[in-house]
Design a protein around this motif. Sequence first.
Motif, short mmCIF file in Angstrom:
data_model
loop_
_atom_site.label_atom_id
_atom_site.label_comp_id
_atom_site.label_asym_id
_atom_site.label_seq_id
_atom_site.Cartn_x
_atom_site.Cartn_y
_atom_site.Cartn_z
N ARG A 103 1.49 0.56 4.08
CA ARG A 103 1.96 -0.36 3.31
C ARG A 103 1.34 0.21 2.18
O ARG A 103 0.64 1.54 1.84
CB ARG A 103 1.06 -1.74 2.54
CG ARG A 103 0.69 -2.72 4.75
CD ARG A 103 0.28 -3.98 4.07
NE ARG A 103 0.41 -4.89 4.63
CZ ARG A 103 -0.69 -5.55 5.43
NH1 ARG A 103 -1.47 -4.29 5.17
NH2 ARG A 103 -0.68 -6.34 6.70
N LYS A 141 -0.17 -6.07 -2.54
CA LYS A 141 -0.15 -5.94 -1.68
C LYS A 141 0.34 -7.42 -0.58
O LYS A 141 1.18 -6.59 -0.09
CB LYS A 141 -1.75 -6.91 -1.27
CG LYS A 141 -2.42 -5.37 -1.59
CD LYS A 141 -3.98 -5.52 -1.14
CE LYS A 141 -4.71 -4.63 -2.11
NZ LYS A 141 -6.05 -4.26 -1.33
N THR A 148 6.09 -2.53 4.60
CA THR A 148 5.29 -1.99 5.32
C THR A 148 6.38 -0.74 6.00
O THR A 148 7.48 -0.68 6.48
CB THR A 148 4.83 -2.55 6.62
OG1 THR A 148 4.82 -3.51 5.88
CG2 THR A 148 4.56 -1.54 7.54
#
Length: 215
Positions: A197, A179, A184
Motif C-alpha cells: 500500500r 490506510k 495498492t
Amino acid sequence: MLDENGYWKRSEDINAMGAAALKDNHGSRPTYGDLLDFGKWLGGIAYKLSPASDVENCADNGSALPCTSAAMGIFGGIFGKLGGKILGKLGKLESLGAKVAKAGPLAFKDSFAGDNLIRDVYVSGVQIRVESGHGYRSDHAATSADITSVLDRDVVDSAVARDLAARVGAGTQVATGGKAGASTFQIALNGYNVGYRAVYIPQLQRYDIPTYWIP
C-alpha cells in the motif's frame, strides 16, 4: 542450372538452394555469439548453399548478375555490420537489465516507532518511507506465505521503494488518504508477488508505504 537455350535458370537454382537449406542446414542455426559476427555465419550458409557449378554457369552465360557466392558475400558484409550493431545494442540493454535486477539494497535511514522499523530513503528524488516493521513479519494477516522465510527484508524494502518511485516518476497518482484510502500496487520479486500500500502526504512531500505482504 541452364535452360534449353543455354541461359541460367535462376528461379530453379534458388528453389534448389532453399531445399538444400531445409535438408542440410538445420544444424547451422546461429547462436547469440555467432550473431555478433553475423557476416561470418551468413558466409557459412552461403558456402553450403552454393552449387559446385555456380561460378561456371555465371561465367559461361556472361550473366551480369553476380554468382550466388558473391551475392551472398556482399549481402553478408552489409548486413553483418548492421546485425552486429543491433545485437551489440541488445547486449548492452540485457546487461543493463541484469544490473537493475541485481541492484543492491538502498541506503535507508532507519528509526523505530515502538517496535515498528521505519526506513526513510530518497529514490530518484522521491522521498519514500517504508514501514518495514508492519510488512516484514511472520504473522501478517491475509498472506499466502511467511515473507520472512522466503524473502530478505532489505530486498523487499528496496524493491517496493524503487517500484513506487518509478510509478511516481511515470505520473501514477497515489492516494492522499489514510490506510483505508491507500493505493495498492504489486510487484514480482524472486518468484513471489508482493503487494504493498502507498499514500502520499502532501505537507511532508513524502510517499509512505505503510505495509506490504505476499498475497
